[in-house]
Design an enzyme around this catalytic site. Sequence first.
Site, PDB file in Angstrom:
ATOM      1  N   ASP A   1     -11.324 -70.019  15.703  1.00  0.00           N
ATOM      2  CA  ASP A   1     -11.499 -69.650  14.433  1.00  0.00           C
ATOM      3  C   ASP A   1     -12.920 -69.209  13.881  1.00  0.00           C
ATOM      4  O   ASP A   1     -12.950 -70.865  13.897  1.00  0.00           O
ATOM      5  CB  ASP A   1     -10.426 -70.415  13.382  1.00  0.00           C
ATOM      6  CG  ASP A   1     -10.043 -69.378  12.383  1.00  0.00           C
ATOM      7  OD1 ASP A   1      -8.752 -68.835  12.334  1.00  0.00           O
ATOM      8  OD2 ASP A   1     -10.719 -69.199  11.357  1.00  0.00           O
TER       9      ASP A   1
ATOM     10  N   ASP B   1     -16.964 -67.282  16.011  1.00  0.00           N
ATOM     11  CA  ASP B   1     -16.655 -66.311  15.611  1.00  0.00           C
ATOM     12  C   ASP B   1     -16.091 -65.588  16.058  1.00  0.00           C
ATOM     13  O   ASP B   1     -17.747 -64.855  16.686  1.00  0.00           O
ATOM     14  CB  ASP B   1     -18.162 -66.142  14.061  1.00  0.00           C
ATOM     15  CG  ASP B   1     -18.639 -65.180  13.981  1.00  0.00           C
ATOM     16  OD1 ASP B   1     -17.092 -64.499  13.659  1.00  0.00           O
ATOM     17  OD2 ASP B   1     -19.456 -64.895  12.853  1.00  0.00           O
TER      18      ASP B   1
ATOM     19  N   TYR C   1     -10.746 -50.755   7.917  1.00  0.00           N
ATOM     20  CA  TYR C   1      -9.537 -51.235   9.172  1.00  0.00           C
ATOM     21  C   TYR C   1      -8.682 -50.585   9.765  1.00  0.00           C
ATOM     22  O   TYR C   1      -7.833 -50.576  10.745  1.00  0.00           O
ATOM     23  CB  TYR C   1      -8.646 -51.626   7.740  1.00  0.00           C
ATOM     24  CG  TYR C   1      -7.978 -52.525   8.353  1.00  0.00           C
ATOM     25  CD1 TYR C   1      -7.445 -54.153   8.543  1.00  0.00           C
ATOM     26  CD2 TYR C   1      -5.765 -52.152   8.543  1.00  0.00           C
ATOM     27  CE1 TYR C   1      -7.008 -55.024   9.386  1.00  0.00           C
ATOM     28  CE2 TYR C   1      -5.005 -53.406   8.962  1.00  0.00           C
ATOM     29  CZ  TYR C   1      -6.107 -54.495   9.473  1.00  0.00           C
ATOM     30  OH  TYR C   1      -4.560 -54.848   9.436  1.00  0.00           O
TER      31      TYR C   1
END
Length: 259
Positions: A42, A65, A157
């Site tokens: 994470d 990342d 998105y």
Amino acid sequence: MGSEAVHDFNGKTVLITGAASGIGLGISRAFAQRGASVVATDINAEGLERQRGDYGQDALVQEMDAGSEDSILRVAALLKARSMNVDVLVNNAGLARLEALDALTEAAMDLQWKVLLRGPMLCVKYLSPLMVSQANASVINIASIAATIQARRHAVYCACKAGITKFTQDAVKEMPALRFNTIQPGFIDTPILEAYATGSELEAVKNDFASRTPVGRMGRVEDIADACLFLASDSATFINGATLKVDGGVTVANSLEFL
Ligand code: NAI
């Protein structure tokens, strides 16, 4: 054979991106509980540390990342240096930014597509060499029903989620040594929803999501984790290039009606 036996991941290594929260945390827990060695990654190192107990005793907990080539390369090199292979890669890391089309900023666009689209592609590129030698190795990409439904102020998105769904299909032909499948979750109760509202407003949003979902509730992270366990298991060796909606029926129930 009972489901516990089918979903036995002893001896398998499962790398999850975005493992510190929500769906990624649920997926990590589910694999760890069934014997997998979890590689929990994470961008949020503190979050990973907080959840360390959920990843299992032999977990590798690693800041990464998922939108950065350098960061992914570093983790791939670390695994290689430790002679670790990967049986299952779950590209889950994500974030939501609400922006109207006429207010789009390059920064918000880049942030989203790096994490939601470019990152999973780079994870496949750099982690697949550690996977191809493994039996029944597979990649599971966590997209969203946003790939197909209408969602205001979500254009970037939605495009990324449609893109990763298509990428999953194209990868099938190009990398036949691995299976690739997409999960499109519906409304799942996780901290990502705090991008939409807080407090009582957030409760109202959740109630609305639940009331529009035919099974009468929002999804839980376990609903997505169960789908991952199945797709990664030996019960799913012939499932390749599939898109599985795990949405309680909300997509079909809210599509165009004739009568
Ligand atoms: P969440 O906000 O609870 O967890 C997302 C995790 O991704 C966090 O731990 C965050 O630190 C991590 N992350 C963000 N940027 C990152 C980066 N650059 N590198 C590595 N990690 C990063 O959100 P949730 O709901 O668990 O989302 C997980 C995935 O599920 C996302 O891809 C999301 O788009 C997708 N999804 C979620 C739905 C929902 O209703 N919660 C519905 C459909 C899809």
